[in-house]
Design a protein around this motif. Structure first.
Motif, PDB file in Angstrom:
ATOM      1  N   PRO A  86       0.802  -1.222   0.000  1.00  0.00           N
ATOM      2  CA  PRO A  86       0.000   0.000   0.000  1.00  0.00           C
ATOM      3  C   PRO A  86       0.839   1.280   0.000  1.00  0.00           C
ATOM      4  N   GLU A  87       2.118   1.187   0.344  1.00  0.00           N
ATOM      5  CA  GLU A  87       2.958   2.377   0.412  1.00  0.00           C
ATOM      6  C   GLU A  87       3.008   3.079  -0.947  1.00  0.00           C
ATOM      7  N   SER A  88       2.987   4.395  -0.910  1.00  0.00           N
ATOM      8  CA  SER A  88       2.903   5.150  -2.156  1.00  0.00           C
ATOM      9  C   SER A  88       4.257   5.491  -2.751  1.00  0.00           C
ATOM     10  N   ASN A  89       5.301   5.446  -1.962  1.00  0.00           N
ATOM     11  CA  ASN A  89       6.622   5.842  -2.442  1.00  0.00           C
ATOM     12  C   ASN A  89       7.575   4.650  -2.331  1.00  0.00           C
ATOM     13  N   GLN A  90       7.612   3.847  -3.380  1.00  0.00           N
ATOM     14  CA  GLN A  90       8.385   2.608  -3.378  1.00  0.00           C
ATOM     15  C   GLN A  90       9.527   2.677  -4.397  1.00  0.00           C
ATOM     16  N   PHE A  91      10.577   1.961  -4.094  1.00  0.00           N
ATOM     17  CA  PHE A  91      11.660   1.756  -5.046  1.00  0.00           C
ATOM     18  C   PHE A  91      11.906   0.267  -5.181  1.00  0.00           C
ATOM     19  N   GLN A  92      12.361  -0.126  -6.364  1.00  0.00           N
ATOM     20  CA  GLN A  92      12.655  -1.521  -6.650  1.00  0.00           C
ATOM     21  C   GLN A  92      14.148  -1.673  -6.918  1.00  0.00           C
ATOM     22  N   CYS A 121      17.732   5.692  -1.246  1.00  0.00           N
ATOM     23  CA  CYS A 121      16.269   5.770  -1.254  1.00  0.00           C
ATOM     24  C   CYS A 121      15.737   6.652  -0.129  1.00  0.00           C
ATOM     25  N   LEU A 122      16.432   6.675   0.993  1.00  0.00           N
ATOM     26  CA  LEU A 122      16.009   7.540   2.102  1.00  0.00           C
ATOM     27  C   LEU A 122      15.998   9.012   1.684  1.00  0.00           C
ATOM     28  N   ASN A 123      16.877   9.386   0.754  1.00  0.00           N
ATOM     29  CA  ASN A 123      16.910  10.764   0.255  1.00  0.00           C
ATOM     30  C   ASN A 123      15.623  11.145  -0.475  1.00  0.00           C
ATOM     31  N   PHE A 124      14.861  10.154  -0.897  1.00  0.00           N
ATOM     32  CA  PHE A 124      13.614  10.389  -1.626  1.00  0.00           C
ATOM     33  C   PHE A 124      12.394  10.068  -0.757  1.00  0.00           C
ATOM     34  N   ASN A 125      12.608  10.007   0.559  1.00  0.00           N
ATOM     35  CA  ASN A 125      11.524   9.709   1.508  1.00  0.00           C
ATOM     36  C   ASN A 125      10.785   8.429   1.136  1.00  0.00           C
ATOM     37  N   THR A 126      11.544   7.444   0.727  1.00  0.00           N
ATOM     38  CA  THR A 126      10.973   6.163   0.342  1.00  0.00           C
ATOM     39  C   THR A 126      10.370   5.452   1.540  1.00  0.00           C
ATOM     40  N   ASN A 127       9.216   4.835   1.322  1.00  0.00           N
ATOM     41  CA  ASN A 127       8.569   4.045   2.367  1.00  0.00           C
ATOM     42  C   ASN A 127       9.025   2.599   2.350  1.00  0.00           C
ATOM     43  N   LEU A 128       9.320   2.082   1.147  1.00  0.00           N
ATOM     44  CA  LEU A 128       9.515   0.647   1.011  1.00  0.00           C
ATOM     45  C   LEU A 128      10.418   0.347  -0.182  1.00  0.00           C
ATOM     46  N   ILE A 129      11.276  -0.650   0.001  1.00  0.00           N
ATOM     47  CA  ILE A 129      12.095  -1.179  -1.093  1.00  0.00           C
ATOM     48  C   ILE A 129      11.657  -2.622  -1.323  1.00  0.00           C
ATOM     49  N   TRP A 130      11.502  -2.998  -2.567  1.00  0.00           N
ATOM     50  CA  TRP A 130      11.107  -4.361  -2.897  1.00  0.00           C
ATOM     51  C   TRP A 130      11.906  -4.832  -4.114  1.00  0.00           C
ATOM     52  N   PHE A 131      11.860  -6.125  -4.360  1.00  0.00           N
ATOM     53  CA  PHE A 131      12.529  -6.697  -5.520  1.00  0.00           C
ATOM     54  C   PHE A 131      12.103  -8.143  -5.695  1.00  0.00           C
ATOM     55  N   ASN A 132      12.434  -8.698  -6.847  1.00  0.00           N
ATOM     56  CA  ASN A 132      12.243 -10.110  -7.133  1.00  0.00           C
ATOM     57  C   ASN A 132      13.584 -10.794  -6.900  1.00  0.00           C
ATOM     58  N   ALA A 133      13.659 -11.620  -5.872  1.00  0.00           N
ATOM     59  CA  ALA A 133      14.910 -12.287  -5.507  1.00  0.00           C
ATOM     60  C   ALA A 133      14.963 -13.699  -6.073  1.00  0.00           C
ATOM     61  N   ARG A 134      16.090 -14.033  -6.643  1.00  0.00           N
ATOM     62  CA  ARG A 134      16.305 -15.417  -7.058  1.00  0.00           C
ATOM     63  C   ARG A 134      16.268 -16.304  -5.818  1.00  0.00           C
ATOM     64  N   GLU A 135      15.784 -17.512  -6.013  1.00  0.00           N
ATOM     65  CA  GLU A 135      15.623 -18.440  -4.894  1.00  0.00           C
ATOM     66  C   GLU A 135      16.908 -18.596  -4.086  1.00  0.00           C
ATOM     67  N   ASN A 136      18.048 -18.704  -4.758  1.00  0.00           N
ATOM     68  CA  ASN A 136      19.306 -18.908  -4.034  1.00  0.00           C
ATOM     69  C   ASN A 136      19.812 -17.650  -3.328  1.00  0.00           C
ATOM     70  N   ALA A 137      19.220 -16.478  -3.619  1.00  0.00           N
ATOM     71  CA  ALA A 137      19.629 -15.226  -2.977  1.00  0.00           C
ATOM     72  C   ALA A 137      18.791 -14.887  -1.750  1.00  0.00           C
ATOM     73  N   TYR A 170      10.809  -7.608   0.443  1.00  0.00           N
ATOM     74  CA  TYR A 170      10.635  -6.186   0.729  1.00  0.00           C
ATOM     75  C   TYR A 170      11.172  -5.829   2.105  1.00  0.00           C
ATOM     76  N   LYS A 171      11.325  -4.516   2.294  1.00  0.00           N
ATOM     77  CA  LYS A 171      11.701  -3.950   3.584  1.00  0.00           C
ATOM     78  C   LYS A 171      11.122  -2.553   3.667  1.00  0.00           C
ATOM     79  N   LYS A 172      10.457  -2.258   4.779  1.00  0.00           N
ATOM     80  CA  LYS A 172      10.014  -0.891   5.046  1.00  0.00           C
ATOM     81  C   LYS A 172      11.224  -0.158   5.634  1.00  0.00           C
ATOM     82  N   ILE A 173      11.534   0.994   5.078  1.00  0.00           N
ATOM     83  CA  ILE A 173      12.751   1.667   5.524  1.00  0.00           C
ATOM     84  C   ILE A 173      12.501   2.985   6.243  1.00  0.00           C
ATOM     85  N   GLN A 174      11.231   3.330   6.470  1.00  0.00           N
ATOM     86  CA  GLN A 174      10.961   4.540   7.269  1.00  0.00           C
ATOM     87  C   GLN A 174       9.873   4.271   8.265  1.00  0.00           C
TER      88      GLN A 174
END
Length: 145
Positions: free
Chosen positions: A64-70, A97-113, A141-145
């Motif tokens: 639901p966070e509006s300011n996300q980075f991948q 990402c904190l410089n852009f007031n990011t709420n959340l970072i997410w990504f698609n992680a390979r299984e072994n990562a 994902y991780k919420k960073i703020q």
């Protein structure tokens, strides 16, 4: 050893070696590589690029966070893996990402990562999924703020 901003094209040799081995170099170009809010970082050891990470301003409907980075294209050359470079790249991305007031970072992680990212306090959401010609992935994902 230092981390600095690089261009998208500069990421290609490491992307190709680690993430797209055996595939055409064109597969190393990602949609959004040159967008305004996309940033690429390179980890240099004795002037050699040995690790990369790219940050894209991209929302995922799972959150639901509006300011996300991948995070995309995080890779460290095999001979430099296991030395903490990947963790340093992820921390650099998080601080950026904190410089852009990011709420959340997410990504698609390979299984072994997945274990690597779990050590950095990222969590899995949902079930695994297959990216054709690449392998099984999980959204993390991780919420960073």
């Amino acid at each position: 050893m230092n981390i600095k901003k690089i261009s998208s094209i500069e990421t290609y040799p490491v992307r190709h070696e680690v993430l797209r081995k055996g595939k055409p170099i064109e597969t190393c170009q990602f949609k959004g590589d040159n967008d305004e809010y996309t940033t690429h970082f390179g980890f240099f050891f004795e002037d050699k690029l040995v690790g990369i990470i790219s940050i894209f301003k991209e929302n995922n409907i799972l959150f639901p966070e509006s300011n996300q980075f991948q995070i995309r294209g995080m890779a460290v050359l095999e001979e430099f893996q296991g030395k903490g470079l990947g963790a340093e790249l992820v921390k650099k991305a998080e601080n950026h990402c904190l410089n852009f007031n990011t709420n959340l970072i997410w990504f698609n992680a390979r299984e072994n990562a997945v274990p690597f990212y779990e050590k950095l306090n990222y969590k899995i959401i949902g079930d695994s999924f297959l990216i054709p010609d690449v392998g099984i992935h999980f959204v993390m994902y991780k919420k960073i703020q």
